[in-house]
Design a protein around this motif. Structure first.
Motif, PDB file in Angstrom:
ATOM      1  N   ASN A 118       0.817  -1.216   0.000  1.00 43.14           N
ATOM      2  CA  ASN A 118       0.000   0.000   0.000  1.00 43.14           C
ATOM      3  C   ASN A 118       0.850   1.264   0.000  1.00 43.14           C
ATOM      4  OD1 ASN A 118       0.710  -0.839   2.695  1.00 43.14           O
ATOM      5  ND2 ASN A 118      -0.678   0.712   3.493  1.00 43.14           N
ATOM      6  N   ALA A 174     -11.360  -4.280   4.011  1.00 39.83           N
ATOM      7  CA  ALA A 174      -9.913  -4.439   4.194  1.00 39.83           C
ATOM      8  C   ALA A 174      -9.262  -3.164   4.707  1.00 39.83           C
ATOM      9  CB  ALA A 174      -9.258  -4.888   2.887  1.00 39.83           C
ATOM     10  N   CYS A 175      -9.809  -2.010   4.353  1.00 39.97           N
ATOM     11  CA  CYS A 175      -9.265  -0.744   4.877  1.00 39.97           C
ATOM     12  C   CYS A 175      -9.367  -0.723   6.398  1.00 39.97           C
ATOM     13  CB  CYS A 175     -10.019   0.437   4.278  1.00 39.97           C
ATOM     14  SG  CYS A 175      -9.838   0.625   2.493  1.00 39.97           S
ATOM     15  N   TRP A 225      -9.869  -3.450   8.332  1.00 39.04           N
ATOM     16  CA  TRP A 225      -9.095  -4.571   8.865  1.00 39.04           C
ATOM     17  C   TRP A 225      -7.640  -4.173   9.064  1.00 39.04           C
ATOM     18  CZ3 TRP A 225     -10.929  -9.572   9.983  1.00 39.04           C
ATOM     19  CH2 TRP A 225      -9.935 -10.490  10.323  1.00 39.04           C
ATOM     20  N   HIS A 226      -7.076  -3.513   8.055  1.00 43.01           N
ATOM     21  CA  HIS A 226      -5.689  -3.050   8.116  1.00 43.01           C
ATOM     22  C   HIS A 226      -5.503  -2.055   9.262  1.00 43.01           C
ATOM     23  CE1 HIS A 226      -1.763  -1.679   6.651  1.00 43.01           C
ATOM     24  NE2 HIS A 226      -2.219  -0.434   6.616  1.00 43.01           N
ATOM     25  N   SER A 274     -14.424  -5.539  11.764  1.00 42.89           N
ATOM     26  CA  SER A 274     -13.032  -5.988  11.880  1.00 42.89           C
ATOM     27  C   SER A 274     -12.570  -5.972  13.330  1.00 42.89           C
ATOM     28  CB  SER A 274     -12.122  -5.105  11.023  1.00 42.89           C
ATOM     29  OG  SER A 274     -12.433  -5.210   9.653  1.00 42.89           O
ATOM     30  N   THR A 320      -3.876   5.702   7.907  1.00 43.85           N
ATOM     31  CA  THR A 320      -3.782   4.479   7.115  1.00 43.85           C
ATOM     32  C   THR A 320      -4.341   4.723   5.720  1.00 43.85           C
ATOM     33  OG1 THR A 320      -5.944   3.453   7.527  1.00 43.85           O
ATOM     34  CG2 THR A 320      -4.277   3.239   9.241  1.00 43.85           C
ATOM     35  N   THR A 368      -5.479   2.386   2.412  1.00 39.98           N
ATOM     36  CA  THR A 368      -5.798   1.078   1.850  1.00 39.98           C
ATOM     37  C   THR A 368      -5.361  -0.060   2.779  1.00 39.98           C
ATOM     38  OG1 THR A 368      -3.843   1.001   0.373  1.00 39.98           O
ATOM     39  CG2 THR A 368      -5.852   1.977  -0.491  1.00 39.98           C
ATOM     40  N   TYR A 369      -4.495  -0.997   2.312  1.00 37.06           N
ATOM     41  CA  TYR A 369      -4.257  -2.264   2.994  1.00 37.06           C
ATOM     42  C   TYR A 369      -3.106  -2.952   2.289  1.00 37.06           C
ATOM     43  CZ  TYR A 369      -7.334  -2.417  -0.911  1.00 37.06           C
ATOM     44  OH  TYR A 369      -7.880  -2.133  -2.128  1.00 37.06           O
ATOM     45  N   THR A 370      -2.539  -3.930   2.956  1.00 43.80           N
ATOM     46  CA  THR A 370      -1.544  -4.779   2.305  1.00 43.80           C
ATOM     47  C   THR A 370      -2.254  -5.941   1.609  1.00 43.80           C
ATOM     48  OG1 THR A 370      -1.249  -6.244   4.205  1.00 43.80           O
ATOM     49  CG2 THR A 370       0.086  -4.221   4.149  1.00 43.80           C
ATOM     50  N   ASP A 392      -3.474  -8.234   4.276  1.00 47.32           N
ATOM     51  CA  ASP A 392      -4.706  -7.786   4.924  1.00 47.32           C
ATOM     52  C   ASP A 392      -5.919  -8.027   4.030  1.00 47.32           C
ATOM     53  OD1 ASP A 392      -3.732  -6.805   7.406  1.00 47.32           O
ATOM     54  OD2 ASP A 392      -2.960  -5.029   6.399  1.00 47.32           O
ATOM     55  N   THR A 404      -9.051 -10.358   5.064  1.00 49.69           N
ATOM     56  CA  THR A 404     -10.423  -9.855   5.055  1.00 49.69           C
ATOM     57  C   THR A 404     -11.326 -10.753   4.226  1.00 49.69           C
ATOM     58  OG1 THR A 404      -9.592  -7.595   5.257  1.00 49.69           O
ATOM     59  CG2 THR A 404     -11.869  -7.857   4.553  1.00 49.69           C
TER      60      THR A 404
END
Length: 338
Positions: free
Chosen positions: A95, A142-143, A145-146, A179, A276, A278-280, A283, A287
């Motif tokens: 990300n 996922a956003c 969750w990360h 999450s 933060t 987005t996400y990896t 992640d 999700t």
């Protein structure tokens, strides 16, 4: 094929567009469901210079692979295309890749269309029992969750005794609340000003819902972790007031760029602020797995509308007439598919 194209400020047109052709390492995905994101709304209102008209928006999507050895594979799409070569990609922080691309932002057209092309590595297989409209929620959730994962690490990794507060009852906020629950939190309050939306969320398992200013609203200095899924000066002010000393604020929303944080209080009381984006890839996969195995609940808080009616959906969101945290657009797929 048909596509919902952003053609100017507050203008969306349902147009014929050339069907994209996959390049090396890419596959063609026939879109079954694509969610409207806050960033799509920012573009629609002319507030995002990164998304100039004309452009096909949409990056929260799921569908079915068409052609080749994977033909018929049901997939959810990680829309973030990273370079795979930089130091961030090499350490699992895709990300932050400086050369990252995302569909719905040039040079990649988005998923408010019959088809989109994606690198095969960006696809996750969706089990047959899972509706593709639910699989499309992997991206917005996922956003959260990360962000929850990052905040949980600051608090020592255990959220079971934490008082968690999420600001904003849109898909980002709801996804963050779900999450939190999936990652161990038990005491979760979601703050949402829209009465219609609060009523829709009242029966979503895992958290309570309140309006700002209600008696149930968390008091100053009471929250171990605060997630701002809105990102306005007012919500940042609320977050920096209700976070406890030594607590953490996770800032996901991109509503406006400046104002709101009480920097003096955050400094004196060692409140951690995490921005933060987005996400990896890890992640995103986590999700998706949580969606597939039911840890994120029924996911019945979405509203589905045909892609051809997408402009009306944007207008309804703009006017505050939508109770559901997420509208999913579904292509009709007819003779225009070619």
């Amino acid at each position: 094929m048909k596509a919902l194209v952003y053609t100017g400020v507050e203008e969306l047109s349902y147009l014929d567009r050339p069907r994209p052709e996959p390049g090396p390492g890419e596959v063609l995905v026939r879109i079954a469901a694509s969610g409207i994101c806050g960033s799509d709304m920012h573009a629609y209102l002319g507030h995002d210079a990164r998304r100039p008209a004309p452009l096909t928006l949409g990056h929260e999507a799921a569908g079915v692979v068409v052609g080749g050895p994977q033909d018929g594979r049901r997939v959810t799409i990680n829309p973030l295309v990273a370079c795979q070569n930089c130091v961030f990609c090499g350490t699992g922080r895709e990300n932050l890749c400086e050369d990252r691309q995302i569909i719905s932002m040039p040079p990649r057209e988005g998923a408010f269309a019959d088809y989109v092309v994606m690198p095969e590595r960006n696809l996750i297989t969706v089990p047959d029992p899972v509706p593709l409209a639910h699989a499309a929620l992997a991206e917005p959730i996922a956003c959260g969750w990360h962000g929850v994962r990052l905040g949980r690490a600051v608090l020592g990794g255990d959220l079971s005794g934490a008082h968690a507060v999420v600001i904003g009852g849109g898909a980002i906020g709801v996804g963050a609340a779900l999450s939190l629950a999936a990652q161990g939190a038990r005491d979760i309050m979601l703050v949402e000003p829209n009465e219609t939306r609060r009523a829709r969320l009242a029966d979503v398992a895992g958290f309570e819902v309140c309006a700002p200013g209600e008696p149930a609203m968390p008091g100053d200095g009471s929250a171990d972790i605060v997630i701002d899924g809105v990102g306005y000066a007012g919500t940042r002010a609320t977050a920096s007031a209700i976070a406890r000393p030594g607590g953490v604020i996770v800032h996901i929303g991109l509503g406006e760029a400046e104002g709101g944080l009480d920097i003096r209080r955050m400094t004196l009381q060692e409140i951690t602020f995490i921005g933060t984006y987005t996400y990896t890839a890890e992640d995103f996969a986590a999700t998706a797995a949580a969606i597939f195995d039911g840890r994120l609940g029924r996911l019945d808080w979405v509203e589905e509308r045909p892609l051809s009616a997408g402009h009306g959906a944007f207008q309804d969101i703009r006017a505050g007439r939508v109770a559901a945290p997420k509208i999913i657009l579904t292509p009709e797929h007819g003779a225009s598919d070619s």
